[in-house]
Scaffold this active site. Structure first.
Site, short mmCIF file in Angstrom:
data_model
loop_
_atom_site.label_atom_id
_atom_site.label_comp_id
_atom_site.label_asym_id
_atom_site.label_seq_id
_atom_site.Cartn_x
_atom_site.Cartn_y
_atom_site.Cartn_z
N LYS A 285 0.51 -1.18 0.02
CA LYS A 285 -0.04 -0.10 -0.07
C LYS A 285 0.65 1.11 0.02
O LYS A 285 1.65 1.43 1.04
CB LYS A 285 -0.90 -0.03 1.16
CG LYS A 285 -1.79 1.25 1.26
CD LYS A 285 -2.54 1.26 2.62
CE LYS A 285 -3.65 2.38 2.52
NZ LYS A 285 -4.45 2.44 3.79
N LYS B 169 -2.17 -1.61 -3.71
CA LYS B 169 -2.90 -0.49 -3.80
C LYS B 169 -2.07 0.67 -3.99
O LYS B 169 -1.17 1.00 -3.26
CB LYS B 169 -3.84 -0.22 -2.33
CG LYS B 169 -4.88 0.79 -2.28
CD LYS B 169 -5.28 0.87 -0.99
CE LYS B 169 -6.26 1.97 -0.88
NZ LYS B 169 -7.06 2.23 0.26
#
Length: 324
Positions: free
Chosen positions: A194, A247
């Site tokens: 992330k 992400k």
């Protein structure tokens, strides 16, 4: 005799193109994020995300009628509490907004796979994903509360938990606590890579989770790093992750591809709020063909190697798949 090589032969008509298509989108790949708030009768559009809403539980259940009818198999639930404090106490409160929502959803739609985002940022007064001590985000005390949050979601009926905080060791802590509590069958979808991305802006409006000071670069990943992502993913797998996630998606297709090539695990990709809002705004202004761009985007994410796409376009994509 030299053979005349013409790749266009396989593009001659739509049926041949369909026969040799290497990458396809199916509804089973889609996961739909939803935002839930306290109260009744609330359906509040998010200014920065046209077509996406904050729902009270009763209105969310109405929204999910369409999700289920479109055969979208899974949702990801984000909660927005009424009360925030320094200990993120509603995150792991058995009567918190997410916990209440899970129970209601599973009661109405038992077939729907309810995945929950596990983090503290929506619940802390400062908007950070972990606890703060002397201006620093502290790791291990945060992990303890993150694991408690995951357990509370599972006790409420969640089918899968997805820790998004990027604290070191949180996957292992969640796995140990779930196993000890009799939930060794519950999978963990880890936000393994992330990034500290500028693409999250609209989400922070949606979830009211912007940091009140500093930023998240001391725990989310540097957008310049790809090799580090593989180390993070390897650690999460070692700690017990069942699905790994990258992400955002679009600016990190190379990382998705590296994850697919390196690890024999299911890969999820989050098509995040900024990616959604850019396409939506351009489509609303008539600058692009929204449907064509969305489907091309979904195909790119799948082609890079994602098995699961978490996307605010899930309902649109599911409708388009029915009519194509």
């Amino acid at each position: 005799m030299q053979i005349d090589k013409r790749p266009r032969r396989l593009r001659y008509n739509s049926h041949i193109r369909d026969m040799v298509r290497e990458t396809d989108i199916t509804v089973n790949a889609l996961m739909y994020p939803v935002f839930v708030v306290h109260g009744k009768g609330i359906k509040q559009e998010i200014n920065a995300m046209p077509g996406i809403y904050r729902f009270s539980i009763d209105m969310l259940l109405e929204e999910l009628k369409e999700v289920v009818s479109l055969n979208i198999p899974s949702i990801m639930v984000f909660g927005i509490p009424d009360h925030k404090d320094e200990m993120a106490s509603e995150a792991y409160d058995k009567n918190g907004i997410v916990q209440q929502a899970i129970k209601a959803i599973k009661d109405r739609y038992p077939e729907l796979v309810v995945t929950t985002d596990v983090c503290l940022c929506e619940y802390t007064a400062n908007g950070h994903c972990g606890l703060v001590n002397n201006g620093m985000i502290v790791n291990d005390p945060s992990v303890e509360l993150i694991a408690r949050t995951a357990l509370s979601h599972v006790e409420a009926g969640a089918d899968m938990v997805a820790p998004s905080d990027m604290m070191d060791g949180r996957v292992g802590a969640i796995r140990r606590l779930l196993d000890k509590s009799g939930y060794d069958h519950i999978p963990i979808m880890a936000y393994s890579a992330k990034y500290a991305s500028a693409y999250y802006g609209p989400f922070r409006e949606a979830a009211d989770s912007a940091p009140k000071f500093g930023d998240r670069r001391s725990y989310q990943m540097d957008p310049a790093n790809a090799r580090e992502a593989l180390r993070e993913i390897a650690l999460d797998i070692e700690e017990g992750a069942d699905i790994i996630m990258v992400k955002p998606a679009l600016a990190y297709l190379d990382v998705i591809a590296k994850a697919r090539a390196t690890f024999n695990y299911p890969v999820a990709a989050y098509n995040v709020s900024g990616e959604y809002s850019m396409i939506k705004a351009a489509g609303m202004n008539g600058w692009i063909d929204e449907k064509a761009v969305v489907m091309e985007t979904m195909t790119a994410i799948r082609r890079a190697g994602a098995d699961i796409i978490i996307t605010y376009f899930a309902k649109d994509v599911a409708r388009w798949l029915i009519t194509r």
